[in-house]
Design an enzyme around this catalytic site. Structure first.
Site, mmCIF file in Angstrom:
data_model
loop_
_atom_site.group_PDB
_atom_site.id
_atom_site.type_symbol
_atom_site.label_atom_id
_atom_site.label_comp_id
_atom_site.label_asym_id
_atom_site.label_seq_id
_atom_site.Cartn_x
_atom_site.Cartn_y
_atom_site.Cartn_z
ATOM 1 N N GLY A 255 0.825 -1.207 0.000
ATOM 2 C CA GLY A 255 0.000 0.000 0.000
ATOM 3 C C GLY A 255 0.853 1.249 0.000
ATOM 4 N N ALA B 244 -1.136 7.188 2.374
ATOM 5 C CA ALA B 244 -0.712 7.878 3.601
ATOM 6 C C ALA B 244 0.061 6.970 4.555
ATOM 7 C CB ALA B 244 -1.927 8.476 4.294
ATOM 8 N N ALA B 245 -0.544 5.841 4.928
ATOM 9 C CA ALA B 245 0.098 4.985 5.924
ATOM 10 C C ALA B 245 1.356 4.330 5.357
ATOM 11 C CB ALA B 245 -0.878 3.917 6.414
ATOM 12 N N CYS C 257 -8.202 13.248 0.908
ATOM 13 C CA CYS C 257 -9.111 14.237 1.494
ATOM 14 C C CYS C 257 -9.226 15.482 0.633
ATOM 15 C CB CYS C 257 -8.631 14.647 2.879
ATOM 16 S SG CYS C 257 -8.568 13.258 4.010
ATOM 17 N N ALA D 203 -0.554 -1.919 4.683
ATOM 18 C CA ALA D 203 -1.206 -0.608 4.686
ATOM 19 C C ALA D 203 -2.135 -0.582 3.482
ATOM 20 C CB ALA D 203 -0.161 0.501 4.618
ATOM 21 N N GLY E 178 -5.289 -0.048 3.197
ATOM 22 C CA GLY E 178 -6.327 0.966 3.077
ATOM 23 C C GLY E 178 -7.723 0.447 3.321
ATOM 24 N N GLY F 107 -2.979 2.363 9.075
ATOM 25 C CA GLY F 107 -3.849 3.100 8.169
ATOM 26 C C GLY F 107 -5.286 2.603 8.162
ATOM 27 N N THR G 197 -5.310 11.504 9.259
ATOM 28 C CA THR G 197 -4.425 11.783 10.391
ATOM 29 C C THR G 197 -3.949 10.493 11.044
ATOM 30 O OG1 THR G 197 -6.479 12.068 11.631
ATOM 31 C CG2 THR G 197 -5.320 14.055 10.971
ATOM 32 N N TYR H 124 -6.270 35.950 23.434
ATOM 33 C CA TYR H 124 -7.343 36.865 23.028
ATOM 34 C C TYR H 124 -6.744 37.914 22.110
ATOM 35 C CZ TYR H 124 -10.162 41.176 23.775
ATOM 36 O OH TYR H 124 -10.865 42.340 23.627
#
Lengths: 447, 447
Positions: B10, B13-14, B45, B114, B116, B279, B299, B423
């Site tokens: 894979g 990402a992972a 994403c 990984a 998916g 992942g 993430t 603030y």
């Protein structure tokens, strides 16, 4: 104390928060606020944006009016009334009505001193201004609108000085900032203050690193003397900081601290049990260094006012302290910090290290993002995160807040790296700048 | 294992995080990645923003190219190569080159799966799309550009469904979302999902609360059948979620969990010690509920890939779990959550309560701010904050992150109320929406 009398000296953030919370905690108590100016409950942090014209109406800075407090909260508000003296033996405060010149003695069962801060103002003149309260804001705006100054000096390169320099620049003035110490932005380390300085220079704000004094010029305007040279400007703003207005409390016998503010316990009680204090006249504990500090900020004023009000009215609340979280906006660039700077982190944490990293505010591929520069300060000995500073055009202040929670919780870098933070392309990269900075710090920690 | 062979199944990402971190942890190991598609290291994403045209070039979603990995990281990348079978007894993986049709056996000393996730795709057809990977994105974009659909059905009202509805709407299409459960946005409570629904309705996105099925229409386009009625659209997007692609791991003998994903320990090791997983094919622990869950997010894929890579290469790292922090952007409205929803918080925390509050994203007096609606879920018994949900046009995702730290740290409301947050009028009111929400919750806690 259902029929007690709560007297509050000072009608801004701390004083009016105290009044509101006291009323909430106790519907029966008498509550009176004395305020020496005609204005109450004003967000002074908004004044730079009133000067720049971004905020049109200065009244919009008033969170709640005198009428609101009197009608809706049953709080008596005496404006233009100066507290002259606290007589703690008889539990009364001598006041002067600045309109009529009449003196009076107001008795109290509990007193809250929320007298605020006084600007450090070594120079004065017709063309010399400071910006502490609504009156200052009105005077300065009136001068700008009527005299159309073309150039301005700002004496003092701290956050307020730079925010005001930014306001003047937005109005089209040429601006020079005089800073007496080697770097602008005290509380920030040079890895952040130096790029801010470059950013200002890139936007036609000149910085002169020199102590400066100012006096009205014979021909109108101001002469600023710095480093043996004299400079002429149409006006000058003095932004050399604030001191606690602690005289009244001190004279009454309340203990003052080494940082110059009134000392309180966690309930915001002074050394005299019937007297509480809150806001810019007190000093507070830095929860990371353990030291008492004087850092006058609106957030702390609101929180300490709230706690003082609840306790003075018979309720129960505590305020533990601060970690010096602060943010400012300078020509659309946000600069923010929390915890200890590298300089402040010197003692008690073993070997100190820091890392600077850069990241994007949004996913790299998503349009419109900008660069965030971050500095993290940590203990190489324990891995504890001690401080964080950031600058960038978006997404900075609340990212500093993410780290503020970590610092206040005394988290270690490796635990922070495991935080589950959100990712949405328009608002953050998949590795948020916070996590990217922490991962960079971890690499250094392991070396 | 200086001369070990690390094989990674894979290349997104992972998998690519694992490859990068493995290389960093061990300069000598052989690293090979097999990826069945022609693409690696893609930010899926970002696909909704490619469809909407906000991102012009789909290649910008590729964080790092095959060439980068091969030249700079010494990682061999075999694209268009499908892993057919893992033979754990001989530590080898049978692969198929999809270009040539050639099979091969790649041996490994450590393997990272990984693989998916697979979209749930019960319907297919010429006018029916899903959006899981680059190929899906290209097909859908090509269809839109060539066929100019005027209206679209989205089947599934979760975050991806709504982000895609938003993309279609931005392109000017009429959009109908079909949601089979009583509320859109699973994982959010109705105090947030209902206003999001109103927001969508106000922007001409129709929601039909009904299970729906889709099939190509004889006359072109799609027939969607829902609640006994048939609707016709020019196209349909299926967004019914993702399942872990855990078949390969399961067939190899790796233990799978109740949530359907590969089970791992904190080092991302499966029940077979030489095989790691990361992942969207794994399940992870929710640190608040303590339960294993399947929540495929970029993430988590990056973090678990990182940890798997470090450990598989002989380093030492752990991943404890998630708290389900997630954010999405729907027609410029951000919706974000963290921790447990009120529904999820049912067990183990005593009496559960919640509050909804509204606040401004900036100081009230500062122009350009917008409303933030917040819901907090907490234990009335212990005061522990358990979950938070927010919606608003700015400053939402990173405020959810502030609360994510609090929740991950298992903080109580009264301690959160004492946090020192920044603030600055352009970015926050003096009482930040986070603190305002917490103070509202405290009032309810004390009742």
């Amino acid at each position: 104390m259902s029929n007690g009398q709560l007297l509050i000296i000072g009608g801004n953030a701390a004083g009016m928060s105290a009044a509101s919370q006291a009323r909430r905690a106790n519907p029966d108590i008498d509550i009176t606020v004395v305020e020496q100016s005609p204005y109450i409950s004003t967000a002074h942090c908004g004044l730079p944006y009133y000067i720049s014209g971004e905020i049109k109406d200065i009244n919009s800075l008033t969170a709640r009016t005198k009428e609101y407090f009197e009608d809706k909260r049953n709080v008596k508000v005496l404006t233009m009334t100066k507290a002259l003296r606290i007589v703690s033996s008889s539990k009364s405060v001598e006041t002067l009505d600045l309109r009529s010149g009449t003196k009076a003695a107001l008795s109290y069962s509990r007193l809250i001193i929320a007298a605020g801060g006084d600007v450090v103002q070594p120079y004065s003149g017709k063309y010399i201004f400071s910006l502490r309260n609504t009156q200052d804001g009105l005077s300065l705006k009136k001068f700008i609108d009527s005299s159309h100054p073309m150039n301005a000096a700002v004496i003092g390169g701290g956050m307020i000085g730079l925010e005001m320099a930014s306001s003047f620049r937005k109005l089209g003035m040429k601006v020079t900032v005089f800073e007496g110490s080697p770097a602008i932005l005290p509380g920030f380390d040079t890895e952040i203050s130096a790029p801010v300085e470059r950013y200002l220079a890139g936007h036609d704000i000149k910085i002169i690193k020199s102590k400066a004094s100012a006096s009205d010029s014979a021909s109108g305007g101001v002469d600023v003397s710095a480093g043996g040279r004299s400079h002429h400007y149409d006006m000058a703003l003095i932004a050399l900081g604030t001191k606690a207005a602690a005289q009244l409390a001190g004279a009454a016998g309340c203990e003052l601290g080494a940082a110059g503010g009134v000392r309180t316990n966690l309930k915001m009680q002074t050394s005299i049990p019937s007297i509480y204090a809150a806001g810019d006249c007190i000093e507070v504990k830095n929860l990371i260094s353990g030291k008492n500090v004087y850092i006058p900020l609106g957030t702390t004023a609101n929180k300490t006012g709230r706690v003082a009000g609840i306790n003075a009215a018979g309720g129960d609340a505590v305020f533990h302290g601060i970690i010096a979280s602060a943010a400012g906006n300078i020509l659309n660039m946000t600069v923010a910090r929390t915890g200890l700077s590298e300089e402040e982190a010197g003692d008690g944490f073993g070997e100190i290290a820091s890392v600077v990293s850069e990241s994007a505010s949004r996913a790299d591929y998503y349009p419109g993002g900008s660069k965030i520069t971050s500095k993290l300060i940590f203990s190489k000995t324990s891995g504890q995160l001690l401080g964080a500073q950031m600058m960038g055009k978006e997404g900075v202040a609340k990212r500093i807040d993410i780290l503020a929670v970590c610092i206040q919780q005394k988290m270690k870098l490796r635990d922070i790296a495991g935080l589950d933070l959100t990712y949405a392309p328009p608002e953050a990269p998949v590795w948020d700048p916070v996590l990217k900075a922490v991962n960079t710090a971890l690499l250094k920690l392991r070396k």
